[in-house]
Design a protein around this motif. Structure first.
Motif, mmCIF file in Angstrom:
data_model
loop_
_atom_site.group_PDB
_atom_site.id
_atom_site.type_symbol
_atom_site.label_atom_id
_atom_site.label_comp_id
_atom_site.label_asym_id
_atom_site.label_seq_id
_atom_site.Cartn_x
_atom_site.Cartn_y
_atom_site.Cartn_z
ATOM 1 N N LEU A 164 0.836 -1.212 0.000
ATOM 2 C CA LEU A 164 0.000 0.000 0.000
ATOM 3 C C LEU A 164 0.867 1.257 0.000
ATOM 4 N N ASP A 165 1.992 1.204 0.722
ATOM 5 C CA ASP A 165 2.919 2.351 0.718
ATOM 6 C C ASP A 165 3.476 2.582 -0.686
ATOM 7 N N ALA A 166 3.866 1.485 -1.334
ATOM 8 C CA ALA A 166 4.429 1.620 -2.689
ATOM 9 C C ALA A 166 3.360 2.148 -3.646
ATOM 10 N N MET A 167 2.140 1.669 -3.502
ATOM 11 C CA MET A 167 1.051 2.148 -4.373
ATOM 12 C C MET A 167 0.864 3.649 -4.198
ATOM 13 N N GLN A 168 0.895 4.062 -2.952
ATOM 14 C CA GLN A 168 0.715 5.488 -2.657
ATOM 15 C C GLN A 168 1.820 6.316 -3.320
ATOM 16 N N ILE A 221 -7.903 -1.490 7.064
ATOM 17 C CA ILE A 221 -6.772 -0.663 6.613
ATOM 18 C C ILE A 221 -7.068 -0.111 5.211
ATOM 19 N N LEU A 222 -7.664 -0.949 4.394
ATOM 20 C CA LEU A 222 -7.979 -0.518 3.028
ATOM 21 C C LEU A 222 -8.990 0.634 3.026
ATOM 22 N N GLN A 223 -9.963 0.555 3.929
ATOM 23 C CA GLN A 223 -10.927 1.670 4.020
ATOM 24 C C GLN A 223 -10.203 2.959 4.383
ATOM 25 N N ASP A 224 -9.268 2.853 5.335
ATOM 26 C CA ASP A 224 -8.527 4.046 5.751
ATOM 27 C C ASP A 224 -7.654 4.575 4.615
ATOM 28 N N CYS A 225 -7.062 3.658 3.851
ATOM 29 C CA CYS A 225 -6.199 4.091 2.732
ATOM 30 C C CYS A 225 -7.018 4.740 1.626
ATOM 31 N N ASP A 226 -8.265 4.339 1.523
ATOM 32 C CA ASP A 226 -9.144 4.987 0.553
ATOM 33 C C ASP A 226 -9.377 6.440 1.005
ATOM 34 N N ALA A 246 -7.664 8.272 3.086
ATOM 35 C CA ALA A 246 -6.456 9.101 3.190
ATOM 36 C C ALA A 246 -5.784 9.325 1.844
ATOM 37 N N HIS A 247 -5.727 8.270 1.002
ATOM 38 C CA HIS A 247 -4.884 8.358 -0.202
ATOM 39 C C HIS A 247 -5.649 8.107 -1.497
#
Ligand code: UFG
Length: 337
Positions: free
Chosen positions: A108-112, A158-163, A165-166
């Motif tokens: 997820l970090d790399a995707m961001q 975590i995926l919901q949060d990444c949506d 945030a990012h």
């Protein structure tokens, strides 16, 4: 190797059971794919298309993941790589929280960093825990009862949060019981150890096992054995492509069940196997297996509504037939045996 300008799909765990069927289907439809698999549970021979590049390594390897994003224009990640033995997760929970929950954060970090905004995630009906009602829809509370289910639920969160945030949008696909093999018997299920009902029952017919034990015949179900929703692996594979297309069309994140909506008991599976193979499954009866809910059956209506997905193989016959072809392939069929 696809040029950097060409959009590529990164598939983690693409040499595993469900991953390899999805990779093959996508490759046959012309998707440019890179598979990242550490081959701990995956099999190199499960990647059958020459157009697919297999990179051997783990997603915990930050430098490797970074190099993939630098080399390819990764448009989306389909994330299969995970451990999936419920019993083992109870014995060794940190293995599951590390591999299934913590390690994907590297991805997820790399995707961001690289502006990749689509993630398709192999979640599970085990995130629901003991169902309060069946069929289980997506609004059912998620109260997993083992570390495997918890590790998957945490990544969903975590995926919901990444949506938020990012802007990384995700499809959280909650599989019920994956079963079956490719129609030509070239790829299929090869777990070591094999714990699943259908392959074990078939192995008892090829003398790989002396017999199978039915874990509990005193459940509150019509014949006393557990009821599950067996979904053909090719139907699961197709759902991943539809989920990818939905995210490509800029729809928001979603979670959905992937099952047939029909429950089949352990005894009914044994009966179906005996009918299809014309052989008698050697049976023993044992106590209940810890952590087995009596019934897990999907309400699959949301997948139909948002993905236009319906199982092609609506009953378990095709799953048993293809698994039976697969298990009897020449060279003892399965990959490394
Ligand atoms: N079973 C037997 N004998 C066996 C093997 C299984 O009686 O030798 C029974 C189990 O007790 C269960 C049913 O057959 O009632 C199905 O068991 P599987 O092991 O094939 O599948 P599970 O339902 O345990 O597992 C599936 C997925 C998991 C997921 C789980 C959620 O494979 O990844 O559903 O409960 F976590």
């Amino acid at each position: 190797m696809p040029p950097k300008s060409k959009k590529t799909i990164l598939v983690t765990g693409g040499a595993g059971y469900i991953g390899s069927h999805t990779v093959r289907m996508m490759a046959e439809q012309g998707y440019p794919l890179v598979v990242l698999d550490n081959l701990v549970y995956g099999h190199e021979k499960a990647i059958v298309n020459d157009s697919v590049q297999l990179i051997k390594g783990g997603i915990e390897d930050k430098a490797l993941v970074e190099s993939i994003f630098e080399e390819y224009h990764i448009e989306a990640v389909i994330h299969f790589a995970a451990y999936a033995f419920v019993g083992e997760s109870v014995e060794d929970p940190t293995k599951y929280y590390r591999n299934n929950t913590a390690v994907p954060i590297v991805m997820l970090d790399a995707m961001q960093r690289h502006g990749c905004d689509k993630f398709i995630f192999s979640s599970t009906c085990a995130t629901y825990g003991d169902p309060h009602y069946v069929p289980i829809d997506e609004k059912h509370q998620q109260m997993p009862i083992n570390p495997y289910g918890k590790s998957k639920l945490m990544l969903e969160q975590i995926l919901q949060d990444c949506d938020h945030a990012h802007g990384i949008r995700s499809a959280r696909l909650r599989y019920f019981n994956a079963a079956g093999a490719s129609l030509d018997g070239r790829i299929g299920e090869d777990h070591v150890p094999e714990t699943h009902l259908i392959p074990r029952a078939l192995m008892s017919l090829t003398s790989e096992l002396d017999k199978i034990t039915i874990f509990g015949a005193d459940y509150e179900t019509p014949d006393g054995t557990c009821i599950r929703d067996y979904i053909h692996v090719l139907d699961l594979a197709r759902a991943h492509i539809l989920a990818l297309e939905r995210l490509q069309q800029n729809h928001p994140s979603f979670s959905c069940n992937l099952g047939t909506g029909h429950g089949v008991s352990v005894k009914e599976i044994v009966d179906a196997i005996e009918k299809i193979t014309s052989k008698k499954v050697p049976l023993a009866y044992g106590p209940r297996r810890k952590g087995d809910p009596p019934q897990l059956v999907a309400d699959p209506r949301l997948a139909k509504e948002i993905l236009g997905w319906e199982p092609e193989y609506k009953d378990v016959t095709k799953a048993i037939e293809t698994a039976w072809i697969w298990i009897r392939q020449p060279h003892s069929g399965r990959y490394e045996r």
